[in-house]
Motif scaffolding. Structure first.
Motif, PDB file in Angstrom:
ATOM      1  N   LEU B 313       0.815  -1.218   0.000  1.00 20.22           N
ATOM      2  CA  LEU B 313       0.000   0.000   0.000  1.00 20.22           C
ATOM      3  C   LEU B 313       0.849   1.269   0.000  1.00 20.22           C
ATOM      4  O   LEU B 313       0.494   2.259  -0.644  1.00 20.22           O
ATOM      5  CB  LEU B 313      -0.965  -0.004   1.198  1.00 20.22           C
ATOM      6  CG  LEU B 313      -1.923  -1.205   1.259  1.00 20.22           C
ATOM      7  CD1 LEU B 313      -2.903  -1.053   2.417  1.00 20.22           C
ATOM      8  CD2 LEU B 313      -2.672  -1.390  -0.064  1.00 20.22           C
ATOM      9  N   ASN B 314       1.978   1.243   0.695  1.00 15.27           N
ATOM     10  CA  ASN B 314       2.826   2.443   0.728  1.00 15.27           C
ATOM     11  C   ASN B 314       3.388   2.768  -0.657  1.00 15.27           C
ATOM     12  O   ASN B 314       3.367   3.917  -1.100  1.00 15.27           O
ATOM     13  CB  ASN B 314       3.980   2.264   1.723  1.00 15.27           C
ATOM     14  CG  ASN B 314       3.498   2.273   3.173  1.00 15.27           C
ATOM     15  OD1 ASN B 314       2.378   2.731   3.459  1.00 15.27           O
ATOM     16  ND2 ASN B 314       4.307   1.770   4.076  1.00 15.27           N
ATOM     17  N   ALA B 315       3.872   1.734  -1.347  1.00 19.08           N
ATOM     18  CA  ALA B 315       4.426   1.966  -2.686  1.00 19.08           C
ATOM     19  C   ALA B 315       3.312   2.371  -3.646  1.00 19.08           C
ATOM     20  O   ALA B 315       3.512   3.243  -4.502  1.00 19.08           O
ATOM     21  CB  ALA B 315       5.133   0.708  -3.187  1.00 19.08           C
ATOM     22  N   ALA B 316       2.143   1.756  -3.503  1.00 21.82           N
ATOM     23  CA  ALA B 316       1.015   2.099  -4.380  1.00 21.82           C
ATOM     24  C   ALA B 316       0.676   3.581  -4.231  1.00 21.82           C
ATOM     25  O   ALA B 316       0.382   4.270  -5.218  1.00 21.82           O
ATOM     26  CB  ALA B 316      -0.197   1.236  -4.036  1.00 21.82           C
ATOM     27  N   ARG B 317       0.751   4.074  -3.027  1.00 23.54           N
ATOM     28  CA  ARG B 317       0.414   5.479  -2.771  1.00 23.54           C
ATOM     29  C   ARG B 317       1.357   6.421  -3.515  1.00 23.54           C
ATOM     30  O   ARG B 317       0.912   7.354  -4.186  1.00 23.54           O
ATOM     31  CB  ARG B 317       0.455   5.753  -1.259  1.00 23.54           C
ATOM     32  CG  ARG B 317      -0.185   7.055  -0.848  1.00 23.54           C
ATOM     33  CD  ARG B 317      -0.250   7.204   0.668  1.00 23.54           C
ATOM     34  NE  ARG B 317       1.079   7.336   1.264  1.00 23.54           N
ATOM     35  CZ  ARG B 317       1.666   6.426   2.045  1.00 23.54           C
ATOM     36  NH1 ARG B 317       1.046   5.298   2.355  1.00 23.54           N
ATOM     37  NH2 ARG B 317       2.870   6.638   2.537  1.00 23.54           N
ATOM     38  N   ILE B 318       2.660   6.157  -3.455  1.00 33.42           N
ATOM     39  CA  ILE B 318       3.576   7.109  -4.095  1.00 33.42           C
ATOM     40  C   ILE B 318       3.656   6.897  -5.607  1.00 33.42           C
ATOM     41  O   ILE B 318       4.126   7.758  -6.329  1.00 33.42           O
ATOM     42  CB  ILE B 318       4.988   7.123  -3.448  1.00 33.42           C
ATOM     43  CG1 ILE B 318       5.671   5.764  -3.532  1.00 33.42           C
ATOM     44  CG2 ILE B 318       4.909   7.588  -2.008  1.00 33.42           C
ATOM     45  CD1 ILE B 318       7.115   5.808  -3.052  1.00 33.42           C
ATOM     46  N   TYR B 319       3.162   5.760  -6.088  1.00 31.28           N
ATOM     47  CA  TYR B 319       3.127   5.535  -7.547  1.00 31.28           C
ATOM     48  C   TYR B 319       1.706   5.726  -8.108  1.00 31.28           C
ATOM     49  O   TYR B 319       1.421   5.321  -9.227  1.00 31.28           O
ATOM     50  CB  TYR B 319       3.684   4.152  -7.901  1.00 31.28           C
ATOM     51  CG  TYR B 319       5.198   4.183  -8.032  1.00 31.28           C
ATOM     52  CD1 TYR B 319       5.802   4.467  -9.255  1.00 31.28           C
ATOM     53  CD2 TYR B 319       6.019   3.984  -6.931  1.00 31.28           C
ATOM     54  CE1 TYR B 319       7.178   4.535  -9.385  1.00 31.28           C
ATOM     55  CE2 TYR B 319       7.406   4.043  -7.047  1.00 31.28           C
ATOM     56  CZ  TYR B 319       7.981   4.325  -8.285  1.00 31.28           C
ATOM     57  OH  TYR B 319       9.361   4.393  -8.399  1.00 31.28           O
ATOM     58  N   ASP B 320       0.827   6.335  -7.310  1.00 32.17           N
ATOM     59  CA  ASP B 320      -0.541   6.666  -7.741  1.00 32.17           C
ATOM     60  C   ASP B 320      -1.284   5.449  -8.289  1.00 32.17           C
ATOM     61  O   ASP B 320      -1.942   5.530  -9.341  1.00 32.17           O
ATOM     62  CB  ASP B 320      -0.518   7.772  -8.816  1.00 32.17           C
ATOM     63  CG  ASP B 320       0.131   9.039  -8.291  1.00 32.17           C
ATOM     64  OD1 ASP B 320      -0.122   9.384  -7.116  1.00 32.17           O
ATOM     65  OD2 ASP B 320       0.914   9.660  -9.028  1.00 32.17           O
ATOM     66  N   ILE B 321      -1.166   4.342  -7.609  1.00 27.77           N
ATOM     67  CA  ILE B 321      -1.893   3.146  -8.048  1.00 27.77           C
ATOM     68  C   ILE B 321      -3.129   2.965  -7.174  1.00 27.77           C
ATOM     69  O   ILE B 321      -3.040   2.934  -5.946  1.00 27.77           O
ATOM     70  CB  ILE B 321      -0.986   1.903  -7.967  1.00 27.77           C
ATOM     71  CG1 ILE B 321       0.060   2.006  -9.078  1.00 27.77           C
ATOM     72  CG2 ILE B 321      -1.780   0.616  -8.120  1.00 27.77           C
ATOM     73  CD1 ILE B 321       1.223   1.121  -8.887  1.00 27.77           C
ATOM     74  N   ASP B 322      -4.276   2.891  -7.842  1.00 25.64           N
ATOM     75  CA  ASP B 322      -5.540   2.634  -7.149  1.00 25.64           C
ATOM     76  C   ASP B 322      -5.615   1.124  -6.925  1.00 25.64           C
ATOM     77  O   ASP B 322      -5.851   0.353  -7.863  1.00 25.64           O
ATOM     78  CB  ASP B 322      -6.693   3.136  -8.037  1.00 25.64           C
ATOM     79  CG  ASP B 322      -8.057   2.852  -7.411  1.00 25.64           C
ATOM     80  OD1 ASP B 322      -8.163   1.915  -6.574  1.00 25.64           O
ATOM     81  OD2 ASP B 322      -9.015   3.559  -7.774  1.00 25.64           O
ATOM     82  N   VAL B 323      -5.392   0.713  -5.702  1.00 24.98           N
ATOM     83  CA  VAL B 323      -5.216  -0.722  -5.413  1.00 24.98           C
ATOM     84  C   VAL B 323      -6.477  -1.526  -5.746  1.00 24.98           C
ATOM     85  O   VAL B 323      -6.381  -2.606  -6.345  1.00 24.98           O
ATOM     86  CB  VAL B 323      -4.777  -0.925  -3.942  1.00 24.98           C
ATOM     87  CG1 VAL B 323      -4.764  -2.403  -3.579  1.00 24.98           C
ATOM     88  CG2 VAL B 323      -3.382  -0.329  -3.726  1.00 24.98           C
ATOM     89  N   ASP B 324      -7.649  -0.989  -5.411  1.00 25.80           N
ATOM     90  CA  ASP B 324      -8.877  -1.755  -5.694  1.00 25.80           C
ATOM     91  C   ASP B 324      -9.077  -1.933  -7.196  1.00 25.80           C
ATOM     92  O   ASP B 324      -9.413  -3.023  -7.662  1.00 25.80           O
ATOM     93  CB  ASP B 324     -10.095  -1.059  -5.079  1.00 25.80           C
ATOM     94  CG  ASP B 324     -10.086  -1.186  -3.561  1.00 25.80           C
ATOM     95  OD1 ASP B 324      -9.498  -2.189  -3.069  1.00 25.80           O
ATOM     96  OD2 ASP B 324     -10.614  -0.293  -2.878  1.00 25.80           O
ATOM     97  N   ALA B 325      -8.861  -0.850  -7.936  1.00 28.85           N
ATOM     98  CA  ALA B 325      -9.003  -0.939  -9.395  1.00 28.85           C
ATOM     99  C   ALA B 325      -7.967  -1.894  -9.972  1.00 28.85           C
ATOM    100  O   ALA B 325      -8.270  -2.693 -10.867  1.00 28.85           O
ATOM    101  CB  ALA B 325      -8.846   0.452 -10.016  1.00 28.85           C
ATOM    102  N   LYS B 326      -6.758  -1.825  -9.454  1.00 28.03           N
ATOM    103  CA  LYS B 326      -5.680  -2.687  -9.947  1.00 28.03           C
ATOM    104  C   LYS B 326      -5.986  -4.156  -9.671  1.00 28.03           C
ATOM    105  O   LYS B 326      -5.786  -5.021 -10.525  1.00 28.03           O
ATOM    106  CB  LYS B 326      -4.366  -2.261  -9.280  1.00 28.03           C
ATOM    107  CG  LYS B 326      -3.135  -3.019  -9.712  1.00 28.03           C
ATOM    108  CD  LYS B 326      -2.933  -3.108 -11.207  1.00 28.03           C
ATOM    109  CE  LYS B 326      -2.078  -2.002 -11.765  1.00 28.03           C
ATOM    110  NZ  LYS B 326      -1.741  -2.228 -13.204  1.00 28.03           N
ATOM    111  N   LYS B 327      -6.536  -4.404  -8.484  1.00 24.31           N
ATOM    112  CA  LYS B 327      -6.900  -5.790  -8.144  1.00 24.31           C
ATOM    113  C   LYS B 327      -7.912  -6.336  -9.156  1.00 24.31           C
ATOM    114  O   LYS B 327      -7.806  -7.483  -9.591  1.00 24.31           O
ATOM    115  CB  LYS B 327      -7.508  -5.854  -6.737  1.00 24.31           C
ATOM    116  CG  LYS B 327      -6.494  -5.870  -5.610  1.00 24.31           C
ATOM    117  CD  LYS B 327      -7.224  -5.947  -4.271  1.00 24.31           C
ATOM    118  CE  LYS B 327      -6.273  -6.103  -3.110  1.00 24.31           C
ATOM    119  NZ  LYS B 327      -6.983  -5.969  -1.816  1.00 24.31           N
ATOM    120  N   LYS B 328      -8.874  -5.490  -9.530  1.00 26.63           N
ATOM    121  CA  LYS B 328      -9.900  -5.928 -10.500  1.00 26.63           C
ATOM    122  C   LYS B 328      -9.258  -6.212 -11.857  1.00 26.63           C
ATOM    123  O   LYS B 328      -9.554  -7.216 -12.496  1.00 26.63           O
ATOM    124  CB  LYS B 328     -10.968  -4.842 -10.647  1.00 26.63           C
ATOM    125  CG  LYS B 328     -11.913  -4.770  -9.452  1.00 26.63           C
ATOM    126  CD  LYS B 328     -13.217  -4.053  -9.811  1.00 26.63           C
ATOM    127  CE  LYS B 328     -14.073  -3.835  -8.559  1.00 26.63           C
ATOM    128  NZ  LYS B 328     -13.767  -2.556  -7.878  1.00 26.63           N
TER     129      LYS B 328
END
Lengths: 267, 340
Positions: B313-328
């Protein structure tokens, strides 16, 4: 045979002397770290020492310090008629070996490689870390004995000297801590404080906890690096072979590094 | 995706991986050989025995290898591939953005490929940053301050040439600066692993994220002091994390220090692939507890929630990755076992 025994004894003397050379980053003897690989004494009492660091890329300035430390300590033995120091497989090895065996002073050789600058700033930084690490051992040992913070931070060198530490890290570090207190001029006589900071400040009883928190970080870094260096030194010349039982590590120059003091038992 | 024993699915973003070619064919000289040999010693020293690789595979692995090790056998959902050139040591670069991008193009949803530049190249470095942005739309770069470049045997983040490059990165929105503090050889009168340049750069470039790989090791203590004062300094766990197998107590002490000084929101998991593979690292990390005495002394804990932040989650935040969308997205493109 008789000559063999004498040579073995001389080699042992050299190994013992080499224990006084420390890795500046780790504040540990280079012999404990397994860096020294070969000690040879010739019939004309000339000594050859070979050492190798855990990687090809270890700090060259520390490699210089260790090489000159080896030369200084071995040369201090009264019977030694000459010293050759060889650093193997290192990115700055040729320069270090040329310098340390040239007979010139460390400062002169070192200055050649950095426009006359010296290593003062770097050695001061690591002396401070070594002091902090040694001090932490003593502070924790005193805390362990149930001494209140007030008594610890105001303790004099005289009182400190009278406390006997038996066994463990505190016994090993007590003289080493004291040696740095003295060489830095932080405490000279029995009435001087035993626990100033490296900058010569006193520690308030309320500040002891924060002081120890900082020292803890320094110790953990040093211990971690020590474990890493020992591990890298041990695996540097190993390769993996995959056999029927799975992968195994094979040392392709097995038995190259003798254990400390091997010369004595070989006699 | 790492599936926790309780069934919870944990998003894993591996913050530090490589697709390198360290093979003898690509080595220019003894330094190239010694560089990959040094990596190999890290691999053999800290991997569990059943995870050891033969030297030839370690020197150069295939596109199928990396995909399988990270996403099929490994739990990574995504991986950041770092570029490292070492042009003085390797003919075609150690791990180039072109080669990594070509590999990643087979599964673009799973990779973030970072660039690299050498500030000592002056104007050319600035042109190259433009090129990487336009050609590859990079979000981050990897800086290796110990890189040799002709007479120079190292540089610092606060060198004037470097500042000009970081100004351009900021302007172009390349905001994640990964820093690897290797041993700089010259100036010889300075500490080769000094991390204090991070302090200057992080203060002067507040809009950039400074991710210090290996948490500044072997200067962890200095790094912690800097990170506690700078809100934009992060620590990458590569090198520290493999101790979880060989020396778990040392790892516990290090992670306790990092949680105390740097904090749970600023630590990033990284396998340092191919030095180590993520499968065993993530599994051991998820099942790891800091021993009570260390946790109490430092007043920290390593809860599942904190582990989840560190793993992705920390890396996703600084790389602007929407984790829920990415999971889908990833659920719609499950990992495929490559035909070999």
């Amino acid at each position: 045979m008789f000559l063999d025994i004498i040579m073995a004894d001389l080699e042992t003397e050299v190994w013992e002397r080499l224990e006084l050379v420390t890795d500046p980053e780790l504040d540990e003897p280079i012999t404990d770290m397994g860096f020294v690989e070969t000690v040879k004494v010739s019939s004309s009492n000339k000594v050859e020492v070979e050492f190798r660091l855990p990687t090809y890329w270890c700090s060259p300035n520390f490699a210089f310090l260790m090489a000159f430390g080896i030369r200084r300590e071995v040369a201090s033995l009264p019977w030694v008629r000459g010293v050759t120091v060889s650093l193997r497989d290192h990115c700055f090895g040729d320069e270090v070996n040329e310098g340390v065996n040239s007979g010139r002073a460390f400062s002169e050789v070192f200055a050649l490689y950095c426009d006359g600058a010296d290593l003062g700033e770097v050695t001061a930084k690591f002396d401070a870390k070594a002091f902090d690490r040694r001090q932490e051992v003593m502070l924790l040992a005193l805390q362990e004995r149930g001494l209140p913070a007030e008594d610890i931070v105001t303790m004099t060198l005289g009182t400190f000297d009278r406390i006997a530490f038996a066994g463990g890290e505190e016994e090993r570090q007590k003289p080493r801590y004291r040696a740095l207190l003295m060489s830095r001029g932080l405490a000279q006589g029995p009435d001087d404080p035993a626990f100033p900071t490296w900058e010569g400040q006193s520690i308030g009883p309320m500040d002891l906890k924060a002081h120890l928190a900082r020292l803890r970080g320094i110790r953990i870094n040093m211990e971690f690096n020590g474990a890493l260096c020992k591990g890298l030194a041990s695996s540097r010349y190993k390769e993996v072979e995959i056999g029927p039982e799975g992968p195994t590590l094979v040392d392709f120059i097995a038995g190259r590094v003798p254990t400390k003091g091997r010369g004595a038992s070989a006699g | 995706m790492y599936k926790a024993p309780n069934g919870k699915e944990i998003f894993v973003l591996d913050g530090h991986t490589h697709f390198w070619d360290g093979s003898p064919e690509n080595q220019k000289n003894i330094h190239g050989k010694q560089f990959i040999d040094c990596f190999y010693a890290y691999h053999t020293n800290l991997s569990p025995p059943e995870q050891l690789w033969e030297k030839a595979r370690f020197e150069k692995y295939t596109e199928d290898d990396i995909y399988r090790d990270l996403f099929v056998d490994g739990p990574d959902d995504m991986a950041i591939i770092q570029s490292t050139y070492l042009r003085d040591f390797y003919k075609d670069g150690f791990s180039s953005i072109e080669r990594s991008t070509s590999m990643a193009s087979r599964h673009p949803e799973r990779f973030i490929v970072n660039g690299a530049f050498d500030p000592r190249d002056g104007e050319k470095a600035l042109e190259y940053i433009h090129y990487m942005k336009e050609e590859f739309d990079i979000k981050g770069v990897k800086m290796y301050t110990a890189e040799w470049n002709g007479e120079s045997k190292g540089w610092a983040l606060n060198d004037p040439d470097a500042y000009r490059c970081f100004e351009l990165c900021e302007k172009l929105g390349i905001k994640n600066i990964h820093v690897h503090k290797g041993p700089t050889i010259i100036p010889l009168n300075k500490d080769a692993f000094d991390v204090h340049d991070v302090d200057y750069a992080a203060t002067d470039f507040q809009n950039l994220n400074w991710i210090i790989e290996h948490c500044g090791l072997p200067r962890l203590d200095d790094f912690c002091w800097i990170a506690v004062q700078e809100t934009n300094v992060y620590g990458g766990l590569a090198v520290a994390l493999p101790f979880i197998h060989a020396r778990p107590r040392y790892f516990a002490e290090v992670i306790a220090e990092l949680l105390f000084w740097v904090g749970e929101d600023k630590l990033l998991f990284g396998s340092d692939y191919a030095i180590w593979t993520p499968q065993w690292l993530v599994e051991k990390f998820w099942n790891f507890q800091i021993p009570d005495d260390i946790a109490q002394e430092r007043g920290v804990q390593l809860t599942d929630e904190i582990k989840e932040k560190i793993l992705g989650l920390n890396a996703a935040r600084i790389y602007d990755i929407d984790v829920d969308a990415k999971k889908k997205t990833l659920a719609g493109a499950p990992v495929q076992i490559a035909a070999e």
